[in-house]
Write a protein that holds these residues in place. Structure first.
Motif, PDB file in Angstrom:
ATOM      1  N   ALA A 114      43.069  44.618  36.723  1.00 40.42           N
ATOM      2  CA  ALA A 114      43.583  43.246  36.640  1.00 40.42           C
ATOM      3  C   ALA A 114      45.048  43.184  37.063  1.00 40.42           C
ATOM      4  N   ALA A 117      45.071  43.123  40.788  1.00 37.06           N
ATOM      5  CA  ALA A 117      44.727  41.790  41.295  1.00 37.06           C
ATOM      6  C   ALA A 117      45.938  40.871  41.230  1.00 37.06           C
ATOM      7  N   GLU A 121      47.700  39.082  44.476  1.00 39.99           N
ATOM      8  CA  GLU A 121      47.980  37.654  44.597  1.00 39.99           C
ATOM      9  C   GLU A 121      49.472  37.394  44.778  1.00 39.99           C
ATOM     10  N   THR A 137      42.394  35.976  35.090  1.00 41.34           N
ATOM     11  CA  THR A 137      41.081  36.008  35.721  1.00 41.34           C
ATOM     12  C   THR A 137      40.021  35.615  34.704  1.00 41.34           C
ATOM     13  N   GLY A 139      36.349  35.367  34.231  1.00 43.02           N
ATOM     14  CA  GLY A 139      35.020  35.742  34.699  1.00 43.02           C
ATOM     15  C   GLY A 139      34.123  36.007  33.514  1.00 43.02           C
ATOM     16  N   SER A 189      36.321  32.806  28.716  1.00 46.32           N
ATOM     17  CA  SER A 189      35.517  33.456  29.754  1.00 46.32           C
ATOM     18  C   SER A 189      34.290  32.609  30.065  1.00 46.32           C
ATOM     19  N   GLY A 265      42.257  32.879  38.538  1.00 47.12           N
ATOM     20  CA  GLY A 265      41.189  33.376  39.402  1.00 47.12           C
ATOM     21  C   GLY A 265      39.906  33.618  38.623  1.00 47.12           C
ATOM     22  N   GLY A 266      38.954  34.281  39.253  1.00 50.25           N
ATOM     23  CA  GLY A 266      37.661  34.552  38.642  1.00 50.25           C
ATOM     24  C   GLY A 266      36.665  33.437  38.887  1.00 50.25           C
ATOM     25  N   SER A 269      37.295  29.804  37.884  1.00 45.82           N
ATOM     26  CA  SER A 269      38.317  29.085  38.661  1.00 45.82           C
ATOM     27  C   SER A 269      37.724  28.293  39.816  1.00 45.82           C
ATOM     28  N   ALA A 300      43.706  31.223  42.515  1.00 45.90           N
ATOM     29  CA  ALA A 300      43.812  32.463  43.274  1.00 45.90           C
ATOM     30  C   ALA A 300      43.126  32.324  44.639  1.00 45.90           C
ATOM     31  N   ASN A 304      37.704  38.682  45.938  1.00 47.83           N
ATOM     32  CA  ASN A 304      37.415  40.094  45.702  1.00 47.83           C
ATOM     33  C   ASN A 304      38.364  41.034  46.429  1.00 47.83           C
TER      34      ASN A 304
END
Length: 319
Positions: A114, A117, A121, A137, A139, A189, A265-266, A269, A300, A304
């Motif tokens: 993370a 990531a 970004e 993130t 997810g 999440s 992100g994720g 998002s 974001a 990936n």
């Protein structure tokens, strides 16, 4: 002679790998399956074999590679490149940097996935090279990274930036995979949103939400946003609760580190402005006005690719 970085984003299912230029553009990328045999001990060898097969195909010599930055889903000692534990791979006290260095001959740098990531970004995504940034993130779980004064925060033993495990429900909260209860991950999440939506359906079986749910067709976070867009009272209440908790948590973090960018992100998002507008409103409610004035929210951009680009940036920062 052109030089390159290698980024490796090690996940529970696949390992994403990329050759990245010094300017931060992806020259080529590919994936290999994550081998869980022997508690993941074969992974460094398989990364090395894949790399040595791929580089000649791209007419790149190992001498042109400046280093490899790897992201691992767990707690990492970034100075040593030592992984304390990764629950979904099987590593425990695993000396990833030393092993990879021995096999590849490259300088190796390791951080939490993370965090990488967040660095990706920051460098080439919607972070726009901000020196002070929070990346969240959303997810299956909630991940995150905090960049302060240009450097990602790791903390004393690798748990810095574990945003998903901030306690937001002090008592009576849902159980989290980390072993605690009431973590942000249990609320914000995709899994948390679906759990809250299912509880709402039980309270009101006639809601629009219930039309999206059946034993053969599991509910998704996207469908909760869709039901809210259709005016469903329960779905709107669930998302208002989620954005309130998430906005308050990010606001408290922002008061501590004063970012100029907050990047979301994720998979969750993908709701875009349906998420970002109410999230910004709740953030402004809880943040110091001066903190809020300095801060811009953004979705974001790298998807990936954030992890492998962050891996390249980690090399760039350290060589």
């Amino acid at each position: 002679m052109q030089k390159y970085y290698i980024g490796a984003d090690i996940g529970g299912t696949t390992i994403k790998m990329a050759v990245i230029t010094e300017q931060g553009s992806i020259h080529d990328k590919w994936e290999i399956p994550t081998n869980h045999e022997d508690n993941g001990e074969r992974i460094p060898e398989e990364i090395t074999v894949s790399l040595k097969e791929k580089l000649p195909q791209l007419n790149i010599r190992m001498s042109q590679v400046l280093g490899l930055g790897a992201g691992a889903p767990g707690f990492v000692d970034t100075e040593m490149g030592f992984v304390y534990q990764t629950v979904n791979i099987g590593w425990k006290d695993f000396d990833l940097a030393k092993i990879l260095n021995k096999k590849t001959g490259l300088p190796i740098f390791v951080d939490n996935d993370a965090n990488l990531a967040a660095l990706g970004e920051k460098w080439k995504g919607s972070g726009e090279d901000a020196d002070n940034l929070i990346a969240v993130t959303l997810g299956t779980g909630v991940g995150g990274g905090i960049v302060a004064n240009g450097t990602v925060i790791n903390g004393a033993n690798g748990t810095g930036g574990e945003i998903g495990h901030i306690t937001v429900i002090p008592s009576g909260g849902a159980s989290c995979n980390c072993g605690k209860t009431g973590c942000l991950e249990t609320i914000a999440s995709a899994t948390g949103i679906v759990r809250l939506a299912k509880e709402a359906i039980k309270r009101n079986p006639d809601s629009i939400l219930s039309n999206y749910f059946s034993p053969d067709d599991p509910l998704t976070a996207k469908e909760v946003f869709d039901a809210a867009a259709e005016g469903d009272k329960e779905a709107k209440e669930v998302l208002a609760y989620v954005t309130d908790i998430l906005g308050m948590t990010i606001a408290n973090l922002a008061i501590a580190c004063n970012p100029s960018k907050i990047v979301i992100g994720g998979g969750v998002s993908k709701a875009g402005e349906k998420l970002l507008i109410p999230l910004r409103e709740t953030f402004d409610k809880y943040a110091l006005p001066r903190t809020s004035e300095a801060c811009e929210f953004a979705i974001a951009e790298l998807g990936n690719d954030a992890g492998v680009i962050g891996g390249a940036f980690l090399v760039k920062q350290n060589i």
